[in-house]
Design a protein around this motif. Structure first.
Motif, short mmCIF file in Angstrom:
data_model
loop_
_atom_site.label_atom_id
_atom_site.label_comp_id
_atom_site.label_asym_id
_atom_site.label_seq_id
_atom_site.Cartn_x
_atom_site.Cartn_y
_atom_site.Cartn_z
N ALA A 245 53.24 3.88 43.11
CA ALA A 245 52.32 2.78 43.25
C ALA A 245 52.70 2.65 44.79
CB ALA A 245 52.44 1.25 42.74
N VAL A 246 51.12 2.03 45.60
CA VAL A 246 51.39 1.87 47.10
C VAL A 246 50.71 0.73 47.48
CG1 VAL A 246 50.79 3.33 49.13
CG2 VAL A 246 51.31 4.56 47.63
N ILE A 247 51.64 -0.16 48.46
CA ILE A 247 50.41 -1.08 49.02
C ILE A 247 51.00 -0.92 50.59
CG2 ILE A 247 51.35 -3.60 49.57
CD1 ILE A 247 53.11 -3.85 47.69
N LEU A 248 49.43 -1.15 51.32
CA LEU A 248 49.38 -0.96 52.16
C LEU A 248 49.11 -2.38 52.88
CD1 LEU A 248 48.56 1.14 55.08
CD2 LEU A 248 46.30 0.81 53.69
N ARG A 249 50.18 -2.98 53.91
CA ARG A 249 49.76 -4.25 54.35
C ARG A 249 49.77 -3.89 56.49
NH1 ARG A 249 55.52 -5.83 52.73
NH2 ARG A 249 54.14 -6.60 50.77
N SER A 250 50.45 -4.69 56.55
CA SER A 250 50.17 -4.51 58.04
C SER A 250 51.12 -5.58 58.73
CB SER A 250 48.46 -5.46 58.71
OG SER A 250 48.30 -6.80 58.35
N GLU B 34 47.08 -4.91 50.52
CA GLU B 34 47.14 -6.63 50.82
C GLU B 34 47.10 -6.64 52.44
OE1 GLU B 34 51.54 -7.06 50.86
OE2 GLU B 34 51.47 -8.41 52.40
N VAL B 35 45.79 -7.78 52.83
CA VAL B 35 44.90 -7.52 53.54
C VAL B 35 45.08 -9.97 54.06
CG1 VAL B 35 42.59 -8.30 54.59
CG2 VAL B 35 43.22 -6.75 52.38
N LYS B 36 45.85 -9.91 55.63
CA LYS B 36 45.63 -10.78 56.12
C LYS B 36 44.86 -10.91 57.60
CE LYS B 36 50.21 -9.94 58.17
NZ LYS B 36 51.41 -9.83 58.77
N GLY B 37 44.52 -12.05 57.89
CA GLY B 37 43.69 -11.79 59.37
C GLY B 37 42.61 -11.34 58.85
N ILE B 38 41.88 -10.19 59.99
CA ILE B 38 40.82 -9.72 60.09
C ILE B 38 40.91 -8.99 59.12
CG2 ILE B 38 39.58 -9.07 61.97
CD1 ILE B 38 40.21 -11.24 64.05
N ALA B 39 40.03 -8.30 58.74
CA ALA B 39 39.71 -6.90 58.12
C ALA B 39 38.12 -6.42 58.61
CB ALA B 39 40.05 -6.50 56.68
N THR B 40 38.19 -6.10 59.84
CA THR B 40 36.49 -5.78 60.12
C THR B 40 36.25 -3.73 60.88
OG1 THR B 40 35.30 -6.52 62.48
CG2 THR B 40 37.23 -5.67 62.56
N ALA B 41 35.09 -3.33 60.80
CA ALA B 41 34.54 -2.58 60.86
C ALA B 41 35.19 -1.51 59.65
CB ALA B 41 35.23 -1.92 62.73
N ASP C 265 62.20 1.02 43.82
CA ASP C 265 61.40 0.39 42.00
C ASP C 265 60.11 1.81 41.92
OD1 ASP C 265 64.05 -0.56 41.75
OD2 ASP C 265 62.93 -1.98 41.76
N GLY C 266 59.95 2.49 43.11
CA GLY C 266 58.21 3.73 43.00
C GLY C 266 57.25 2.63 43.47
N VAL C 267 57.60 2.06 44.40
CA VAL C 267 56.72 1.13 45.10
C VAL C 267 56.59 1.26 46.37
CG1 VAL C 267 55.37 -0.82 45.67
CG2 VAL C 267 56.24 -0.28 42.96
N ALA C 268 56.00 2.21 47.43
CA ALA C 268 55.78 2.56 48.63
C ALA C 268 55.21 1.34 49.20
CB ALA C 268 55.16 3.58 48.60
N VAL C 269 55.62 0.94 50.14
CA VAL C 269 55.18 0.08 50.62
C VAL C 269 54.98 0.36 52.45
CG1 VAL C 269 54.93 -2.13 51.88
CG2 VAL C 269 56.33 -2.24 50.02
N LEU C 270 53.34 0.78 52.79
CA LEU C 270 53.52 1.27 53.56
C LEU C 270 53.42 -0.21 54.98
CD1 LEU C 270 51.55 4.44 53.69
CD2 LEU C 270 53.75 4.27 53.19
N THR C 271 53.37 0.02 56.07
CA THR C 271 53.17 -1.20 57.16
C THR C 271 52.36 -0.65 58.43
OG1 THR C 271 54.95 -2.51 56.42
CG2 THR C 271 53.69 -3.13 59.02
N LEU C 272 50.72 -0.96 58.58
CA LEU C 272 50.14 -0.56 59.67
C LEU C 272 51.25 -1.47 60.83
CD1 LEU C 272 46.94 -1.01 58.25
CD2 LEU C 272 48.02 1.62 59.02
#
Length: 266
Positions: free
Chosen positions: A52-57, A109-116, A13-20
Motif C-alpha cells: 500500500a502507498v500513502i501520499l502525504r505532503s 493524506e490531505v492537510k491544508g490546501i488541495a486545489t486545481a 511493513d509493506g507500506v511506502a510513504v511518499l512525501t511531496l
C-alpha cells in the motif's frame, strides 16, 4: 540538513510513504515534481514488497496544483507556449493514470490546501483521508483557466452537479463538505491524520496482495462499462481470482476455521 529531493520515500511493513517535498511552492506540480512522481510510481509498481502507498505532503499544505510561474514563463516561446502546455498537461495526465494503474492502493493524506491539479491528485488516489482543517477546490476558473484535466478525476468521484459546482464556482470547500460529496473517505483531527492513514494502509497491507491487485484493476475497468458487460467482466475476474494460490489458501483456512495463512501474492 535540508533534503532537496522533491519526493521523499520511506517504507515500513509493506507500506511506502511518499512525501511531496516542495513546501515553498505549496508542493506545486512542477515539471520536475511530475517527473519524480512518475518515476517513483514506476518503481513502486515493480516492487512486490510494497502492499500500500500513502501520499502525504511536507509543509502545511497538500498541493497547489500546477506551477503557474513555470508555465507563464513559456509564453515567450514562438507559439506562445501552446505545444509546451499540451505536453505539460499530457505529462500530468500520464502521472495521474499511473496512480490509478498502480497495482497497490494509494491513500491521499490531505492537510491544508488541495486545489486545481492538487485536488485532481486527491481524486486520482484510491482512498483519501483529510485533516478537519483541509480545504479543496478546482479554482482555475477564478483566474481564467477552467480546471479541465482536474475535471476528469473529479467527475469520476462526485455527482455531476456537485462536480460542476466546484468547477464553476471555484470555491474552497471544507473537508467535511467534500467528505459528504464523496471526494474523501474520512475526516480526522490534524493531530490524528498520519495515524489514521497509517492504520488504513496497514489494514490493506495485511490483505492478499494478489486479491488487492486484481480487485483494484477490475474496479477501474468495470466502472466504465455498461452494466451487463461489467457483470460478465467481473464474473471472469472472480473466476481468475479463485485460481490464485492466496484464494485457495485463504478460503481453505476460513472453511476449516483456521487462522489466515501467510499471503504469498500468488
Amino acid at each position: 540538513m535540508q533534503n532537496d529531493d522533491l519526493i521523499l520515500r520511506t517504507d515500513t511493513d509493506g507500506v511506502a510513504v511518499l512525501t511531496l517535498n516542495a513546501p515553498k511552492s505549496i508542493n506545486a506540480l512542477s515539471e520536475a515534481m511530475l517527473h519524480d512522481l512518475s518515476g517513483t510510481f514506476d518503481k513502486i509498481a515493480e516492487d512486490r514488497s510494497v502492499k500500500a502507498v500513502i501520499l502525504r505532503s511536507g509543509g502545511n499544505h497538500f498541493c497547489a496544483g500546477h506551477n503557474l510561474k513555470e508555465m507563464s514563463a513559456r509564453r515567450a516561446d514562438a507559439d506562445g507556449g501552446f505545444q509546451y502546455f499540451q505536453d505539460l498537461f499530457a505529462t500530468c495526465s500520464a502521472m495521474m493514470l499511473r496512480v490509478v494503474r498502480l497495482p497497490q492502493p494509494v491513500i491521499a493524506e490531505v492537510k491544508g490546501i488541495a486545489t486545481a491539479a492538487g485536488c485532481q491528485l486527491v481524486a486520482s488516489c484510491d482512498l483519501a483521508v483529510a485533516a478537519d482543517d483541509a480545504t479543496f477546490a478546482t479554482s482555475g476558473v477564478n483566474i481564467g483557466l477552467f480546471c479541465s484535466t482536474p475535471m476528469v478525476a473529479l467527475s469520476r468521484n462526485v455527482p455531476r452537479k456537485l462536480a460542476m459546482e466546484m468547477l464553476l464556482l471555484g470555491e474552497f470547500l471544507p473537508a467535511a463538505r467534500v467528505a459528504e460529496m464523496g471526494l474523501v473517505n474520512r475526516v480526522v483531527p490534524l493531530a490524528e491524520l498520519e495515524a489514521a492513514t497509517t492504520e488504513m494502509a496497514r489494514i490493506i497491507a495485511d490483505k492478499s496482495p494478489s486479491a488487492v491487485k486484481i480487485g483494484k484493476r477490475a474496479y477501474y475497468e468495470q466502472v466504465e462499462m455498461p452494466l451487463e458487460e461489467a457483470y460478465a467482466f467481473a464474473g471472469r475476474t472472480m473466476a481468475e481470482n479463485m485460481m490464485a494460490k492466496d484464494a485457495e489458501a485463504g478460503i481453505g483456512a476460513f472453511t476449516r476455521k483456521e487462522p489466515m495463512p501467510e499471503w504469498t501474492g500468488e
